[in-house]
Design a protein around this motif. Structure first.
Motif, short mmCIF file in Angstrom:
data_model
loop_
_atom_site.label_atom_id
_atom_site.label_comp_id
_atom_site.label_asym_id
_atom_site.label_seq_id
_atom_site.Cartn_x
_atom_site.Cartn_y
_atom_site.Cartn_z
N MET B 150 0.83 -1.20 0.00
CA MET B 150 0.00 0.00 0.00
C MET B 150 0.88 1.26 0.00
O MET B 150 0.56 2.25 -0.66
N LEU B 151 2.00 1.21 0.71
CA LEU B 151 2.94 2.33 0.74
C LEU B 151 3.39 2.67 -0.68
O LEU B 151 3.38 3.84 -1.09
N THR B 152 3.75 1.64 -1.44
CA THR B 152 4.22 1.86 -2.80
C THR B 152 3.09 2.41 -3.67
O THR B 152 3.29 3.34 -4.45
N VAL B 153 1.90 1.82 -3.51
CA VAL B 153 0.75 2.26 -4.30
C VAL B 153 0.43 3.73 -3.99
O VAL B 153 0.28 4.56 -4.90
N VAL B 154 0.35 4.06 -2.71
CA VAL B 154 -0.05 5.42 -2.32
C VAL B 154 1.02 6.44 -2.73
O VAL B 154 0.69 7.53 -3.17
N THR B 155 2.30 6.05 -2.63
CA THR B 155 3.37 6.95 -3.08
C THR B 155 3.18 7.28 -4.56
O THR B 155 3.25 8.45 -4.96
N ALA B 156 2.91 6.24 -5.35
CA ALA B 156 2.73 6.44 -6.78
C ALA B 156 1.52 7.34 -7.05
O ALA B 156 1.59 8.29 -7.84
N VAL B 157 0.41 7.05 -6.36
CA VAL B 157 -0.81 7.84 -6.57
C VAL B 157 -0.56 9.31 -6.19
O VAL B 157 -0.95 10.23 -6.92
N ALA B 158 0.13 9.50 -5.05
CA ALA B 158 0.40 10.87 -4.60
C ALA B 158 1.26 11.62 -5.62
O ALA B 158 1.02 12.79 -5.92
N ASN B 159 2.26 10.93 -6.19
CA ASN B 159 3.11 11.57 -7.19
C ASN B 159 2.34 11.90 -8.46
O ASN B 159 2.51 12.96 -9.05
N LEU B 160 1.48 10.95 -8.88
CA LEU B 160 0.69 11.19 -10.09
C LEU B 160 -0.27 12.36 -9.86
O LEU B 160 -0.39 13.27 -10.69
N TYR B 161 -0.96 12.31 -8.72
CA TYR B 161 -2.00 13.30 -8.45
C TYR B 161 -1.41 14.70 -8.28
O TYR B 161 -2.03 15.70 -8.62
N SER B 162 -0.17 14.77 -7.74
CA SER B 162 0.43 16.09 -7.49
C SER B 162 1.26 16.56 -8.66
O SER B 162 1.78 17.68 -8.64
N SER B 163 1.45 15.74 -9.68
CA SER B 163 2.38 15.99 -10.79
C SER B 163 3.77 16.29 -10.23
O SER B 163 4.53 17.06 -10.81
N GLY B 164 4.10 15.71 -9.10
CA GLY B 164 5.42 15.89 -8.51
C GLY B 164 5.68 17.28 -7.98
O GLY B 164 6.81 17.64 -7.69
N THR B 165 4.64 18.08 -7.87
CA THR B 165 4.83 19.48 -7.47
C THR B 165 4.25 19.73 -6.08
O THR B 165 3.31 19.06 -5.66
N TRP B 167 2.01 21.93 -3.69
CA TRP B 167 0.85 22.82 -3.85
C TRP B 167 0.68 23.68 -2.61
O TRP B 167 0.57 23.14 -1.51
N PRO B 168 0.66 24.99 -2.77
CA PRO B 168 0.50 25.86 -1.59
C PRO B 168 -0.94 25.82 -1.08
O PRO B 168 -1.88 25.86 -1.86
N ALA B 169 -1.07 25.71 0.25
CA ALA B 169 -2.41 25.66 0.83
C ALA B 169 -2.90 27.08 1.09
O ALA B 169 -2.22 27.85 1.76
N PRO B 170 -4.06 27.45 0.53
CA PRO B 170 -4.57 28.79 0.77
C PRO B 170 -4.91 28.99 2.25
O PRO B 170 -5.33 28.04 2.92
N ASP B 171 -4.71 30.20 2.75
CA ASP B 171 -5.03 30.50 4.15
C ASP B 171 -6.51 30.29 4.41
O ASP B 171 -7.32 30.38 3.50
N PRO B 260 2.23 25.14 5.54
CA PRO B 260 1.04 25.36 4.71
C PRO B 260 1.25 25.02 3.23
O PRO B 260 1.15 25.86 2.36
N SER B 261 1.57 23.76 2.97
CA SER B 261 1.67 23.31 1.59
C SER B 261 1.54 21.79 1.56
O SER B 261 1.84 21.12 2.55
N ALA B 262 1.06 21.27 0.43
CA ALA B 262 0.94 19.82 0.25
C ALA B 262 2.08 19.37 -0.64
O ALA B 262 2.14 19.71 -1.81
N ASP B 263 3.02 18.62 -0.05
CA ASP B 263 4.25 18.25 -0.72
C ASP B 263 4.33 16.73 -0.84
O ASP B 263 4.35 16.04 0.17
N PRO B 264 4.34 16.20 -2.07
CA PRO B 264 4.38 14.73 -2.21
C PRO B 264 5.64 14.12 -1.61
O PRO B 264 5.68 12.92 -1.35
N ASN B 265 6.68 14.93 -1.38
CA ASN B 265 7.93 14.40 -0.82
C ASN B 265 7.99 14.48 0.70
O ASN B 265 8.99 14.09 1.29
N ALA B 266 6.94 15.00 1.31
CA ALA B 266 6.98 15.20 2.76
C ALA B 266 6.82 13.85 3.50
O ALA B 266 6.31 12.89 2.93
N TYR B 267 7.25 13.80 4.74
CA TYR B 267 7.04 12.66 5.65
C TYR B 267 7.44 11.32 5.05
O TYR B 267 6.77 10.32 5.24
#
Lengths: 341, 342
Positions: B150-165, B167-171, B260-267
């Protein structure tokens, strides 16, 4: 594991384990399996191995390489390590690319030394290997390196911060990368040189390893600030994510306006942070140039057999809205037009 | 805690051992019945040592930062704890939370109302964790393998969904957890700290004061015995993973407050860091023993070590060394008390 379960349960378990193993092996396995007969079809094949697939910097590098390859009619195969520091993943990628009969490999080594054997094997197979963005150690392990001169980029930032400090004594905190990365060390040394400091200067109040990660940098800076209090007036950061973490830590202590925050990267969000006044300056790198020149060099090699050589500096540019005399810089408007990611 | 309450046999007076030995035995029983006691002692000891060793450590601001630093990992570790209590493990938890931050942020940026975006994030996290739960419960696959996949699957999905970028979280509501409050005009709190504390109390009550909680421990002690006692083990396991998924979503929301950002590389190491907190907190990796009090203490110990060692001017590498040694000591302690109380 108890084995009184019906056969189909065990079969499903076995299948799941196999699938997991396949998934873990990643796309490189798929690529190797589906590789066409190598070379000889006249088309230039170029392999690109980045540190990760997800870092926006490497995404930009890949996109630029793809565009350059498309333009010259070459075939680009992009692979990557799973995370920054995944040396084994990079070695696997190089081996796969050699099997696929590429003419050249462009690689951003996660570690300057860890992949030298794989590079040598690629060279032995007649593949030209070019380092992008990060040097190998020794430099001549690869034919040529197209990269930011990281020490020079650090020096540029150091000179700028030093000029902005004026008569004030520097009190510096440093958010470094990781001891295993040459880029981190070069920028660190360059920055100190630009400031006119050395590692044992009293002006350095503290350093932390952040892996260039915003969350880690934020926590590290909070802890360092707890130790040094309001004394600090400069925070050096290995990259922009680390600088954002430092900024949040400084802001939480009400120090963000009094401290000069400097970074190196040149991403669009980093340029925006300069425009917003969060960072005093960032030093922009040009991954697009690295990719374009790297692709052109491999194409030339495939066509003429001529190899590139040496270290090619793809340049850097100081981005700030508060320029100082005697130091070339561009403002954040120019930065926004030329940034990556 | 079930399974550790086996009363020691009453010895006839003649066979009673010396007073010191008895006192030691009593202390051991105390530790094995209250697994959070050891870690709490360690936490207090660390605080005392750092307060003496550094003149900047003992300070209310510093404690506030230490708690802020541990909130996300501690929340991930809350979910991890209930899964480990059933004898399982979740290697995908941090990446599920990362996926949660991406869903919450990207849908908000796409114009979805923030409340709906948050709900969507919770749903995605809960469903993802439930898939692991389903595979563990119904197919009896080992959770280690299921969640590794599941870790591998979710990592892949997160990368695809974020386009590797990133995303800043609006206040606004999305970053509410980072909002600062001041007590007596100077002690810094974040909404996230209070929220995490409330979540912790909720999970603690659920585990210690409800039948559901008792069943969690029962399954971790002996799933077969639990089944024979009329507990629907499959349904319980599914509910444990689903609840853990909801808790991961809360960690995602807390994380958006902190950075305040969503980063596919975090954690990327969040799964291991959460397991570290659980283990240091005295919850047994074999299930059935421990609880969330220890986990919170465990997460705090890690942050206290980082903060204290930094302020004593000790290099990052030695901080990792210290944390690693602590994990090994904690597991050894668990095995020791387990063997003694068996």
């Amino acid at each position: 594991m108890r084995d009184n379960r019906p056969f189909h349960t065990r079969a499903v378990a076995a299948l799941a384990v196999t699938l997991t193993a396949l998934a873990a092996a990643g796309c490189s396995t798929e690529r190797a399996a589906s590789s066409e007969s190598p070379s000889d079809d006249g088309e230039v094949k170029i392999g690109l191995v980045t540190k990760t697939e997800t870092n926006p910097y490497f995404v930009k590098l890949r996109e630029s390489a793809q565009a350059a390859a498309d333009k010259s009619g070459a075939d680009l195969i992009a692979l990557a390590g799973k995370f920054d520091g995944d040396n084994a993943g990079q070695v696997t990628a190089i081996e796969n690319l050699v099997q696929q009969g590429v003419d050249g490999i462009l690689i951003t080594p996660s570690n300057a030394k860890a992949i030298l054997d794989a590079i040598q094997e690629a060279k032995d197979a007649g593949v030209v290997v070019i380092a992008l963005d990060t040097e190998t150690e020794p430099r001549d392990a690869v034919a040529a390196t197209f990269a930011t001169d990281n020490e020079e980029a650090g020096r540029t930032l150091g000179k700028y911060i030093d000029a902005r400090l004026g008569d004030r004594d520097p009190k510096v905190l440093m958010a470094d990368l990781d001891p295993s990365s040459s880029v981190g060390l070069q920028r660190h040394n360059g920055f100190l040189d630009g400031m006119g400091l050395t590692d044992d200067s009293d002006a350095i109040l503290g350093t932390a390893l952040t892996q260039g990660d915003q969350g880690k940098a934020q926590a590290a800076m909070e802890n360092l600030l707890q130790r040094v209090g309001k004394k600090v007036n400069v925070v050096y950061n290995i990259n922009e994510p680390a600088a954002r973490g430092s900024y949040l830590a400084l802001k939480a202590r009400g120090l963000a306006d009094d401290v000069l925050i400097g970074a190196i990267d040149g991403s669009c969000s980093g340029v925006q942070d300069v425009a917003d006044g969060k960072f005093a300056a960032t030093v922009m790198q040009f991954p697009q140039k690295m990719a374009e020149q790297g692709v052109a060099a491999v194409v030339k090699y495939a066509e003429t057999g001529e190899k590139p050589s040496g270290f090619v500096d793809t340049g850097d540019m100081l981005i700030t809205d508060k320029p100082v005399d005697g130091l070339e810089s561009k403002d954040s408007t120019w930065g926004a037009e030329n940034c990556w990611g | 805690m079930t399974g550790t309450q086996t009363s020691s046999p009453q010895l006839p007076p003649a066979e009673r051992e010396s007073g010191t030995k008895r006192a030691l035995d009593a202390m051991e029983r105390r530790f094995s019945q209250t697994p959070a006691l050891g870690p709490t002692a360690a936490l207090l000891l660390a605080i005392v040592v750092f307060s003496v060793g550094s003149d900047t450590f003992l300070n209310i601001d510093n404690f506030s930062f230490i708690v802020q630093q541990s909130v996300v990992i501690a929340t991930l570790a809350l979910g991890q704890t209930i899964i480990i209590l059933t004898g399982g493990i979740d290697l995908a938890n941090a990446l599920i939370a990362v996926l949660g931050t991406l869903v919450m942020t990207r849908t908000t940026l796409d114009g979805v109302p923030v409340v709906a975006a948050l709900a969507l994030g919770v749903l995605v996290c809960a469903l993802t964790a439930s898939v692991s739960g389903l595979l563990v419960a119904k197919l009896r696959l080992p959770s280690f393998i299921v969640t590794l996949g599941m870790l591998t699957v979710v990592t892949a999905v997160a990368n695809l969904y974020s386009s590797g970028t990133t995303w800043p979280a609006p206040d606004g509501l999305l970053t509410l957890m980072g909002m600062k409050l001041y007590l007596f005009g100077r002690v810094q709190f974040t909404i996230g700290m209070l929220f995490a504390a409330a979540l912790f109390v909720l999970v603690w009550v659920t585990l210690t004061r409800t039948a559901w909680g008792r069943h969690v421990y029962a399954i971790g002690n002996d799933a077969e015995a639990a089944r024979l006692n009329g507990i629907n083990v499959k349904r319980m396991l599914l509910s444990v993973y689903a609840l853990a998924g909801c808790i991961y979503a809360m960690a995602a929301w807390l994380s958006l407050g902190r950075t305040p950002s969503a980063d596919p590389n975090a954690y990327q190491l969040g799964n291991l860091e959460s397991i570290t907190a659980v283990v240091i907190g005295g919850t047994s990796l074999f299930g059935g023993r421990g609880g969330v009090v220890g986990t919170v203490v465990g997460a705090l110990i890690v942050s206290v070590l980082r903060s204290g060692l930094t302020q004593m001017g000790i290099d990052s590498n030695y901080q990792n060394l210290a944390t690693g040694i602590l994990v090994i000591v904690a597991v050894a302690f668990d095995q020791f008390t387990r063997r003694r109380s068996a």
